[in-house]
Design an enzyme around this catalytic site. Structure first.
Site, PDB file in Angstrom:
ATOM      1  N   ASP A  21       1.037  -1.262  -0.038  1.00 34.05           N
ATOM      2  CA  ASP A  21      -0.036  -0.076   0.263  1.00 34.05           C
ATOM      3  C   ASP A  21       0.699   1.280   0.045  1.00 34.05           C
ATOM      4  OD1 ASP A  21      -2.466   1.298   0.116  1.00 34.05           O
ATOM      5  OD2 ASP A  21      -2.866   1.326   2.023  1.00 34.05           O
ATOM      6  N   GLY A  24      -0.069   5.317  -4.518  1.00 33.40           N
ATOM      7  CA  GLY A  24      -0.698   6.838  -4.631  1.00 33.40           C
ATOM      8  C   GLY A  24      -0.163   8.140  -4.064  1.00 33.40           C
ATOM      9  N   HIS A  38       2.352   3.226  -9.085  1.00 37.59           N
ATOM     10  CA  HIS A  38       1.909   1.991  -9.391  1.00 37.59           C
ATOM     11  C   HIS A  38       3.123   1.324 -10.210  1.00 37.59           C
ATOM     12  CE1 HIS A  38      -1.882   2.178  -7.572  1.00 37.59           C
ATOM     13  NE2 HIS A  38      -2.518   2.984  -8.666  1.00 37.59           N
ATOM     14  N   GLU A  68     -12.698  -4.701  -3.776  1.00 41.80           N
ATOM     15  CA  GLU A  68     -13.195  -3.405  -3.605  1.00 41.80           C
ATOM     16  C   GLU A  68     -12.287  -2.508  -4.343  1.00 41.80           C
ATOM     17  OE1 GLU A  68     -12.023  -5.548  -0.839  1.00 41.80           O
ATOM     18  OE2 GLU A  68     -14.209  -6.173  -0.628  1.00 41.80           O
ATOM     19  N   LEU A 132      10.777 -20.705  -5.515  1.00 46.01           N
ATOM     20  CA  LEU A 132       9.906 -19.632  -4.829  1.00 46.01           C
ATOM     21  C   LEU A 132       8.302 -19.716  -5.387  1.00 46.01           C
ATOM     22  CD1 LEU A 132       9.402 -17.013  -3.030  1.00 46.01           C
ATOM     23  CD2 LEU A 132      10.009 -15.759  -5.004  1.00 46.01           C
ATOM     24  N   ARG A 195      -4.768  -2.047   8.827  1.00 48.44           N
ATOM     25  CA  ARG A 195      -5.874  -3.057   8.633  1.00 48.44           C
ATOM     26  C   ARG A 195      -5.684  -4.006   7.629  1.00 48.44           C
ATOM     27  NH1 ARG A 195      -7.875   2.677   6.808  1.00 48.44           N
ATOM     28  NH2 ARG A 195      -7.315   2.744   4.613  1.00 48.44           N
TER      29      ARG A 195
HETATM   30  C1  IPE Z   1      -5.419  -2.701  -0.261  1.00 47.61           C
HETATM   31  O1  IPE Z   1      -5.059  -1.478  -0.367  1.00 47.61           O
HETATM   32  C2  IPE Z   1      -5.503  -3.613  -1.548  1.00 47.61           C
HETATM   33  C3  IPE Z   1      -4.143  -3.776  -1.985  1.00 47.61           C
HETATM   34  C4  IPE Z   1      -3.035  -3.348  -1.509  1.00 47.61           C
HETATM   35  C5  IPE Z   1      -4.287  -4.481  -3.217  1.00 47.61           C
HETATM   36  P1  IPE Z   1      -6.275  -0.221  -0.451  1.00 47.61           P
HETATM   37  O2  IPE Z   1      -5.385   0.771  -0.383  1.00 47.61           O
HETATM   38  O3  IPE Z   1      -7.126  -0.608  -1.597  1.00 47.61           O
HETATM   39  O4  IPE Z   1      -6.771  -0.260   0.884  1.00 47.61           O
HETATM   40  P2  IPE Z   1      -7.588   0.494   1.747  1.00 47.61           P
HETATM   41  O5  IPE Z   1      -9.004   0.786   0.751  1.00 47.61           O
HETATM   42  O6  IPE Z   1      -7.098   1.760   2.188  1.00 47.61           O
HETATM   43  O7  IPE Z   1      -8.507  -0.233   3.029  1.00 47.61           O
HETATM   44  C1  IPE Z   2      -1.510   0.168  -3.607  1.00 49.82           C
HETATM   45  O1  IPE Z   2      -1.349   1.395  -3.468  1.00 49.82           O
HETATM   46  C2  IPE Z   2      -1.898  -0.436  -4.593  1.00 49.82           C
HETATM   47  C3  IPE Z   2      -3.277  -0.863  -4.921  1.00 49.82           C
HETATM   48  C4  IPE Z   2      -4.233  -0.954  -4.080  1.00 49.82           C
HETATM   49  C5  IPE Z   2      -3.451  -1.295  -6.308  1.00 49.82           C
HETATM   50  P1  IPE Z   2      -2.627   2.453  -3.444  1.00 49.82           P
HETATM   51  O2  IPE Z   2      -2.996   2.783  -4.869  1.00 49.82           O
HETATM   52  O3  IPE Z   2      -3.635   2.015  -2.352  1.00 49.82           O
HETATM   53  O4  IPE Z   2      -1.872   3.869  -2.716  1.00 49.82           O
HETATM   54  P2  IPE Z   2      -2.716   4.924  -1.785  1.00 49.82           P
HETATM   55  O5  IPE Z   2      -3.141   4.111  -0.518  1.00 49.82           O
HETATM   56  O6  IPE Z   2      -3.757   5.832  -2.324  1.00 49.82           O
HETATM   57  O7  IPE Z   2      -1.206   5.757  -1.263  1.00 49.82           O
HETATM   58 MG    MG Z   3      -4.101   2.324  -0.460  1.00 54.42          MG
END
Ligand code: IPE
Ligand code: IPE
Ligand code: MG
Length: 253
Positions: A21, A24, A38, A68, A132, A195
Site C-alpha cells: 500500500d 498513490g 504503481h 474493492e 519460490l 488494517r
Molecule cells: C489494499 O489497499 C489492497 C491492495 C494493496 C491491493 P487499499 O489501498 O485498497 O486499502 P484501503 O482501501 O485503504 O483499505
Molecule cells: C496500493 O497503493 C496499490 C493498490 C491498491 C492497487 P494505493 O494505490 O492504495 O496507494 P494509496 O493508498 O492511495 O497511497
Molecule cells: Mg491504498
C-alpha cells in the site's frame, strides 16, 4: 506453522504475505500521477521476489488488486490491469528462469479474457518451478475466498451423500485459494494503515503482523530485513503459554 529455523539463526518465515500500500501517496508526494506510483511499485515487486528467493523464503503472496479496488476511477483500474499485462508479458520469462512458480489467486472470471489467457499461460509455463512460490492476489477478497471454498465444500458433501452438518474447518480450508500453501507466518503492510482490507482473512488467523509507514515504492531490501528481524523476535504461542514454548512444546498451529 513455526518459522523456518536454521540452527543458530533467527526464525525465518516460510510464507510472507504483503499488502503493498502507498503507491498513490508516493506519487502525490513526487507531484506525479498515481500510475507513476504503481509503476515504481511494480519495480519493488521485482526486488522483493529476488530478495525472498535469495533469503530462502519459499512462499510470497502479494496483494495487488482487491475485490474493492473496482471502486476506483475506471482509468486507474484500466492502468492497473495494463500493468499486470506488462508483468505477465515482460517478466514471466525471467521469473521462470529464476525458478519462480507464479500463481494468480482471486476471482479471475471477471478479468478480461485476454488477461485470463495470459494468466493461464504464465501459470502453466512456471508450474514445475519450486524455488519460490509467488502468489499474486488479483481481484482477491478474503470473504470471496471463504464463500467460494464453502460452496465447493458443501457440493462435495452433497455429492458424497453426507450430512451438511459435517462441514468442518478442514473441509473449507481444503478449497481455499492457498490450500496447498502453509498459512502466512508474517504479514507486512506498508503505507501506514493498520488494517487487513479484506486480504487473507481466514489464513491470517495466527499470522504475525508487521505494519510500517514506509510507502510501498520506498520499501526495499533493508526494509524487508527490518521486518524479518522483528519477526525473529516474536514468540509465537498459538494459544499455549510462554512457558510451554520455552519448555520446547512444538510452536505450531
Ligand atoms: C489494499 O489497499 C489492497 C491492495 C494493496 C491491493 P487499499 O489501498 O485498497 O486499502 P484501503 O482501501 O485503504 O483499505
Ligand atoms: C496500493 O497503493 C496499490 C493498490 C491498491 C492497487 P494505493 O494505490 O492504495 O496507494 P494509496 O493508498 O492511495 O497511497
Ligand atoms: Mg491504498
Amino acid at each position: 506453522m513455526p518459522g523456518h529455523e536454521i540452527p543458530g539463526s533467527i526464525p525465518r518465515p516460510k510464507h510472507i504475505a504483503i499488502i503493498m500500500d502507498g503507491n498513490g501517496r508516493w506519487a502525490y508526494r513526487q507531484h506525479l500521477p498515481r500510475v507513476a506510483g504503481h509503476r515504481r511499485g511494480a519495480e519493488v515487486v521485482r526486488e522483493m521476489v529476488q530478495a525472498c528467493a535469495e533469503n530462502g523464503i519459499p512462499h510470497l503472496t502479494l496483494f495487488a488488486f482487491s475485490t474493492e479496488n473496482w471502486r476506483r476511477p475506471p482509468l486507474e483500474v484500466r492502468l492497473l490491469m495494463n500493468l499486470f499485462r506488462l508483468l505477465l508479458r515482460r517478466e514471466i520469462r525471467k521469473l521462470h528462469d529464476n525458478g519462480v512458480r507464479l500463481r494468480i489467486v482471486g476471482d479471475r472470471d471477471s478479468l478480461e479474457p485476454d488477461l485470463q489467457e495470459m494468466i493461464r499461460g504464465a501459470e502453466s509455463l512456471t508450474a514445475g518451478n519450486r524455488r519460490l512460490h509467488l502468489n499474486l492476489a488479483v481481484n482477491y477478497g478474503g470473504r470471496w475466498d471463504i464463500v467460494q471454498a464453502s460452496r465447493k465444500a458443501v457440493l462435495e458433501l452433497r455429492a458424497a451423500g453426507e450430512d451438511p452438518g459435517h462441514l468442518s474447518e478442514e473441509r473449507i480450508a481444503a478449497h481455499l485459494s492457498l490450500a496447498d500453501t502453509p498459512n502466512p507466518d508474517l504479514l507486512i503492510r506498508t503505507g501506514g494503515e493498520q488494517r487487513i482490507s479484506n486480504f487473507l482473512v481466514w489464513q491470517l488467523a495466527y499470522t504475525e503482523f508487521y505494519f510500517t509507514d514506509t510507502l510501498w515504492p520506498d520499501f526495499g531490501r533493508e526494509s524487508l530485513e527490518v521486518a524479518l528481524r522483528s519477526f525473529g523476535q516474536r514468540q509465537r504461542r498459538f494459544g499455549r503459554t510462554g512457558d510451554q514454548i520455552l519448555d520446547g512444546s512444538c510452536a505450531s498451529e
